[in-house]
Enzyme design. Sequence first.
Site, PDB file in Angstrom:
ATOM      1  N   CYS A  17     -20.749  11.998  11.675  1.00  0.00           N
ATOM      2  CA  CYS A  17     -19.615  11.102  11.440  1.00  0.00           C
ATOM      3  C   CYS A  17     -18.526  11.927  10.749  1.00  0.00           C
ATOM      4  O   CYS A  17     -18.807  12.689   9.815  1.00  0.00           O
ATOM      5  CB  CYS A  17     -20.028   9.919  10.569  1.00  0.00           C
ATOM      6  N   SER A  76     -30.046   1.211   6.539  1.00  0.00           N
ATOM      7  CA  SER A  76     -28.659   1.314   6.984  1.00  0.00           C
ATOM      8  C   SER A  76     -28.561   2.295   8.139  1.00  0.00           C
ATOM      9  O   SER A  76     -29.079   3.406   8.067  1.00  0.00           O
ATOM     10  CB  SER A  76     -27.798   1.795   5.810  1.00  0.00           C
ATOM     11  N   GLU A 100     -30.884  14.253  -2.493  1.00  0.00           N
ATOM     12  CA  GLU A 100     -30.367  13.476  -3.609  1.00  0.00           C
ATOM     13  C   GLU A 100     -30.696  12.003  -3.422  1.00  0.00           C
ATOM     14  O   GLU A 100     -30.764  11.498  -2.302  1.00  0.00           O
ATOM     15  CB  GLU A 100     -28.843  13.658  -3.692  1.00  0.00           C
ATOM     16  N   GLY A 136     -28.716  11.258   5.467  1.00  0.00           N
ATOM     17  CA  GLY A 136     -29.483  11.140   6.704  1.00  0.00           C
ATOM     18  C   GLY A 136     -29.340   9.803   7.400  1.00  0.00           C
ATOM     19  O   GLY A 136     -28.798   8.854   6.850  1.00  0.00           O
ATOM     20  N   GLU A 137     -29.832   9.766   8.628  1.00  0.00           N
ATOM     21  CA  GLU A 137     -29.814   8.540   9.426  1.00  0.00           C
ATOM     22  C   GLU A 137     -31.267   8.056   9.521  1.00  0.00           C
ATOM     23  O   GLU A 137     -32.076   8.658  10.242  1.00  0.00           O
ATOM     24  CB  GLU A 137     -29.217   8.854  10.812  1.00  0.00           C
ATOM     25  N   SER A 192     -23.345   0.465   9.815  1.00  0.00           N
ATOM     26  CA  SER A 192     -22.068   1.075   9.440  1.00  0.00           C
ATOM     27  C   SER A 192     -21.119   0.966  10.617  1.00  0.00           C
ATOM     28  O   SER A 192     -21.150   1.780  11.536  1.00  0.00           O
ATOM     29  CB  SER A 192     -22.290   2.536   9.059  1.00  0.00           C
ATOM     30  N   LEU A 193     -20.302  -0.050  10.594  1.00  0.00           N
ATOM     31  CA  LEU A 193     -19.425  -0.325  11.727  1.00  0.00           C
ATOM     32  C   LEU A 193     -18.201   0.596  11.669  1.00  0.00           C
ATOM     33  O   LEU A 193     -17.926   1.349  12.601  1.00  0.00           O
ATOM     34  CB  LEU A 193     -19.010  -1.803  11.702  1.00  0.00           C
ATOM     35  N   ASN A 194     -17.459   0.481  10.611  1.00  0.00           N
ATOM     36  CA  ASN A 194     -16.395   1.460  10.292  1.00  0.00           C
ATOM     37  C   ASN A 194     -15.200   1.514  11.238  1.00  0.00           C
ATOM     38  O   ASN A 194     -14.225   2.207  10.949  1.00  0.00           O
ATOM     39  CB  ASN A 194     -16.962   2.880  10.157  1.00  0.00           C
ATOM     40  N   CYS A 252     -17.988  11.821   6.815  1.00  0.00           N
ATOM     41  CA  CYS A 252     -19.163  11.857   5.927  1.00  0.00           C
ATOM     42  C   CYS A 252     -19.521  13.287   5.542  1.00  0.00           C
ATOM     43  O   CYS A 252     -19.616  14.168   6.394  1.00  0.00           O
ATOM     44  CB  CYS A 252     -20.348  11.187   6.618  1.00  0.00           C
ATOM     45  N   CYS A 263     -30.863   4.160  -4.165  1.00  0.00           N
ATOM     46  CA  CYS A 263     -30.349   4.574  -2.853  1.00  0.00           C
ATOM     47  C   CYS A 263     -31.049   5.873  -2.484  1.00  0.00           C
ATOM     48  O   CYS A 263     -30.921   6.873  -3.193  1.00  0.00           O
ATOM     49  CB  CYS A 263     -28.831   4.762  -2.976  1.00  0.00           C
ATOM     50  N   ASN A 273     -14.424   7.580   0.008  1.00  0.00           N
ATOM     51  CA  ASN A 273     -14.485   8.533  -1.103  1.00  0.00           C
ATOM     52  C   ASN A 273     -14.050   9.889  -0.592  1.00  0.00           C
ATOM     53  O   ASN A 273     -14.711  10.467   0.275  1.00  0.00           O
ATOM     54  CB  ASN A 273     -15.916   8.627  -1.641  1.00  0.00           C
ATOM     55  N   CYS A 297     -27.860  15.666   8.360  1.00  0.00           N
ATOM     56  CA  CYS A 297     -27.804  14.545   9.299  1.00  0.00           C
ATOM     57  C   CYS A 297     -27.228  15.041  10.610  1.00  0.00           C
ATOM     58  O   CYS A 297     -26.339  15.895  10.625  1.00  0.00           O
ATOM     59  CB  CYS A 297     -26.921  13.435   8.732  1.00  0.00           C
ATOM     60  N   CYS A 331     -20.906   6.648  -2.278  1.00  0.00           N
ATOM     61  CA  CYS A 331     -21.238   6.627  -0.858  1.00  0.00           C
ATOM     62  C   CYS A 331     -20.709   7.851  -0.138  1.00  0.00           C
ATOM     63  O   CYS A 331     -19.542   8.192  -0.240  1.00  0.00           O
ATOM     64  CB  CYS A 331     -20.608   5.421  -0.196  1.00  0.00           C
TER      65      CYS A 331
HETATM   66  N1  SAH Z   1     -26.790   7.030   8.252  1.00  0.00           N
HETATM   67  C1  SAH Z   1     -26.791   5.748   7.645  1.00  0.00           C
HETATM   68  C2  SAH Z   1     -26.980   5.762   6.149  1.00  0.00           C
HETATM   69  C3  SAH Z   1     -26.260   6.831   5.343  1.00  0.00           C
HETATM   70  S1  SAH Z   1     -24.514   6.666   5.119  1.00  0.00           S
HETATM   71  C4  SAH Z   1     -25.545   4.976   8.036  1.00  0.00           C
HETATM   72  O1  SAH Z   1     -24.701   5.524   8.729  1.00  0.00           O
HETATM   73  O2  SAH Z   1     -25.453   3.809   7.702  1.00  0.00           O
HETATM   74  C5  SAH Z   1     -24.315   5.296   4.050  1.00  0.00           C
HETATM   75  C6  SAH Z   1     -22.934   4.679   4.107  1.00  0.00           C
HETATM   76  O3  SAH Z   1     -21.962   5.545   3.516  1.00  0.00           O
HETATM   77  C7  SAH Z   1     -22.457   4.400   5.535  1.00  0.00           C
HETATM   78  O4  SAH Z   1     -21.925   3.103   5.618  1.00  0.00           O
HETATM   79  C8  SAH Z   1     -21.336   5.414   5.714  1.00  0.00           C
HETATM   80  O5  SAH Z   1     -20.392   4.941   6.648  1.00  0.00           O
HETATM   81  C9  SAH Z   1     -20.794   5.534   4.315  1.00  0.00           C
HETATM   82  N2  SAH Z   1     -20.022   6.750   4.027  1.00  0.00           N
HETATM   83  C10 SAH Z   1     -20.229   7.986   4.499  1.00  0.00           C
HETATM   84  N3  SAH Z   1     -19.311   8.845   4.009  1.00  0.00           N
HETATM   85  C11 SAH Z   1     -18.512   8.127   3.192  1.00  0.00           C
HETATM   86  C12 SAH Z   1     -17.393   8.450   2.365  1.00  0.00           C
HETATM   87  N4  SAH Z   1     -16.931   9.685   2.266  1.00  0.00           N
HETATM   88  N5  SAH Z   1     -16.821   7.455   1.653  1.00  0.00           N
HETATM   89  C13 SAH Z   1     -17.305   6.200   1.710  1.00  0.00           C
HETATM   90  N6  SAH Z   1     -18.370   5.844   2.448  1.00  0.00           N
HETATM   91  C14 SAH Z   1     -18.960   6.787   3.192  1.00  0.00           C
END
Ligand code: SAH
Length: 350
Positions: A117, A195, A93, A163-164, A218-220, A120, A106, A294, A113, A337
């Site tokens: 995480c 990213s 997608e 994907g990463e 993506s620090l998170n 995700c 995007c 989300n 992946c 996202c």
């Molecule tokens: N693998 C890469 C790019 C794909 S994810 C990365 O980790 O950056 C893109 C972004 O979406 C990342 O910042 C990730 O933390 C975020 N993301 C993943 N699942 C999500 C969700 N359910 N709600 C909001 N953001 C999410």
Amino acid sequence: MNEKTDLKNLTLPALEQFLQGQGKERFRANQIFKWIYQHDAGTFEEMTNISKDLRKELAETACISNLKTEAIEVGSDGTRKYLFNLGDGLAVESVLIPIEGRNTVCISSQVGCAMACEFCLTGTFKLTRNLTTAEIVNQIMAIRHDVRESGEEIRNVVMMGMGEPLHNLDNVIPAIQIMIDGNGLQLSNRRVTVSTCGLVPEMERLGREIPNVNLAVSLNATTDELRDRIMPVNRRYPLKELLKACKEFPLPGRRKVTFEYVMLGGINDSLEDAKRLLRLISDIPNKVNLIPFNEHEGCDFKAPTQAAIDAFHSYLIDRHVTVITRDSRGGDISAACGQLKGRLDTKSIA
Ligand code: SAH
């Protein structure tokens, strides 16, 4: 018989080499590149400034791929989610986000992946395979084909889909080179963002090979304890190493590293987190992208409250951090996202 070479897997220098290997003139590569990326040529027949003989020979050894659009969903905010059929039963997608005429695409870099995480959706599917360079650029080209029909262009590309990207650098680097090539997709390198969840050695490689591309991380989480739990990659490259790699990433001039921060209700959305976040990134030229989680089925995390989002946002803004809180664009069509899943509904395949 040998398989034909898909020219969309080749950067301009690689195409020159390919032609040279066939005893052809190198400068033809520029012309062919322009035909493919600027004029959207899908066959050699169309390349009218190239001799008929060469066109015929090329058609025997090479091909120009494209992606089949399986489905398009349009969200109430104009966001469009594309499902592309990869031809081997798999799909990816991509999302077109039209923000005030500045079209951002995007794109995905892998089917599934491996990073797992916890929050995700893509991560729950494990890695099926890497996308090829051609499949990466073809996502942009298929969407561009559509937007061009209404006289528009694509301005920004973010590799934030499935994907990463840094786990597939061998294909991602040539794809970015094609995106920013003046004879290729002609995107400015300041409009291409990669990213990552934080693969440190690959961040260094990306910086070496394409020093001017934008980096989003993506620090998170603001402690190793939490990050270890929600992003397994942190057990290999903990915060200290990750932030060091961010600091050393070669960004030109006044450009900044984007720190993405998925806000998980009650988990990482307190003011204490905001304070720690500020401390962690303060010696790196930074901007912050807050992404309210989300929600999706099978995942227990909750979206943060609006009050938590506002407080977090204000804390950073008050301390002069550039912060954007993402509205969940495409939420009603699961294009927001972390919601991409690339499932090919077998019923829809002709
Ligand atoms: N693998 C890469 C790019 C794909 S994810 C990365 O980790 O950056 C893109 C972004 O979406 C990342 O910042 C990730 O933390 C975020 N993301 C993943 N699942 C999500 C969700 N359910 N709600 C909001 N953001 C999410």
